[in-house]
Design a protein around this motif. Structure first.
Motif, short mmCIF file in Angstrom:
data_model
loop_
_atom_site.label_atom_id
_atom_site.label_comp_id
_atom_site.label_asym_id
_atom_site.label_seq_id
_atom_site.Cartn_x
_atom_site.Cartn_y
_atom_site.Cartn_z
N THR A 134 28.38 -5.74 4.92
CA THR A 134 27.74 -7.01 4.54
C THR A 134 28.75 -8.15 4.43
O THR A 134 28.34 -9.31 4.33
N LEU A 135 30.04 -7.82 4.44
CA LEU A 135 31.08 -8.83 4.28
C LEU A 135 31.51 -9.39 5.63
O LEU A 135 31.40 -8.73 6.66
N ARG A 136 32.02 -10.59 5.62
CA ARG A 136 32.64 -11.12 6.83
C ARG A 136 34.00 -10.47 7.00
O ARG A 136 34.72 -10.24 6.03
N HIS A 137 34.32 -10.14 8.22
CA HIS A 137 35.61 -9.52 8.54
C HIS A 137 35.86 -8.24 7.71
O HIS A 137 36.82 -8.15 6.96
N TRP A 141 39.05 -6.78 5.02
CA TRP A 141 38.84 -6.29 3.66
C TRP A 141 39.39 -4.87 3.50
O TRP A 141 40.03 -4.55 2.49
#
Length: 346
Positions: A134-137, A141
């Motif tokens: 769900t996170l960008r990049h 991360w």
């Protein structure tokens, strides 16, 4: 493209995946045997070389086949296909250890028995993937978490936290690769891939004085370096070098695919069963003939033995799949009562 052609192309890609699984499981067995036979500088060098890429590559392949959705069906597969298998073989391996050592049996599910850490890491990786997706990049991360994990005192061998976070970037990279390119392995000309592995061999030689935990990702920086920021820098180097090795070895495996690679479908069986064999072989002295060989022949003989062992255990896994996938337990627990009537809701 016709449906038949599409199916053939998909199967060819799956064959490449199976080839990589089998080659890597051979290297896992060889690495664990070499751990007790590396009584010479060049054998120690080969050991470190293997550990620079073989588990990162396994994590990459696991990410390729992992979903970033966790519905009821996938949760069931996770529970009975990985968690249940881990709990079962954690008990059996601990029992074998107690019998061989004469000590009391201690289950300790939070402390993975030797190579079983990988199964526990698979659980954490698959649980975290829907969140990371769900996170960008998400890869950035994952890399950040891997680098910071060495600074976290609680991230040690318990619950496989250190290795889970340390190898997380490769799992996420594999998932992202498959999402964009399907099951096709990296395509790199073999001379270039060989040169990339040559770089890893040079790195293994340059880091021959490093503690082995640097290759395992099994300890925090405080246990390896006087300065934690030095540890962070060296883990960044490890991630970059291992990523190079993953791309190279998978590209070579894609070229080596053949009919024998069907064995790779059952690599989980070889991964689990070789744990018992290596531990018993050490206890019974079965490795003495390999130790007695000239150093120049030892690795070749060990690689041949590892290939045979991996192939036999993959074939055994094909015969007794219920030992490495407990989905039958789910079906048994959920079977209908006699008479074919489904239970009524209360």
């Amino acid at each position: 493209m016709t449906a038949v052609a599409a199916a053939r192309q998909a199967r060819n890609r799956a064959v490449g995946l199976d080839a990589a699984r089998f080659v890597l499981i051979v290297l896992v067995v060889a690495g664990h045997l070499l751990e007790h036979l590396r009584h010479a500088p060049h054998l120690d060098l080969l050991y470190r070389f293997i550990y620079l890429f073989h588990m990162p590559a396994f994590a990459f392949l696991s990410g390729m086949v992992a979903s970033d959705e966790l519905d009821r069906r996938r949760a069931r597969r996770l529970l009975f296909g990985i968690v249940g298998v881990y709990l079962l073989h954690q008990a059996l391996a601990r029992a074998l250890e107690a019998w061989l050592s004469g000590k009391a049996f201690a289950y300790q599910p939070e402390i993975p028995y030797w190579a079983l850490w990988y199964l526990m890491s698979l659980v954490w990786w698959r649980l975290s993937l829907p969140l990371l997706a769900t996170l960008r990049h998400p890869l950035l991360w994952a890399i950040g978490l891997a680098l910071l994990a060495g600074l976290w005192p609680a991230a040690g061998y318990g619950w496989a936290l250190s290795r889970t976070l340390g190898f997380l970037p490769f799992f996420v990279a594999g998932h992202l690769w498959a999402r964009g390119r399907g099951m096709r392995l990296p395509r790199i000309p073999w001379p270039v891939a060989a040169m990339m592995l040559g770089v890893l061999l040079v790195v293994a030689w340059l880091t021959r004085g490093f503690h082995l935990q640097w290759y395992y990702n099994g300890a925090g920086y405080a246990n390896l370096w006087p300065d934690p920021w030095q540890g962070l820098a060296w883990r960044a180097v490890y991630l970059a070098v291992a990523g190079l090795g993953v791309a190279a070895v998978l590209a070579l495996c894609a070229r080596a695919a053949g009919s024998w690679t069907v064995l790779g479908q059952y690599s989980i069986a070889a991964y689990v069963l070789h744990i018992y064999l290596v531990k018993y072989a050490l206890h019974a002295g079965w490795l003495k003939p390999l130790v007695a060989l000239p150093v120049e022949l030892r690795f070749a003989a060990l690689l041949a033995v590892s290939t045979v062992v991996a192939a036999c255990f993959c074939l055994l896994g094909r015969r007794v799949p219920w030992l490495f996938d407990l989905d039958w337990l789910y079906r048994w627990l959920g079977r209908q009562p006699e008479g074919g009537q489904a239970p009524t809701r209360g």
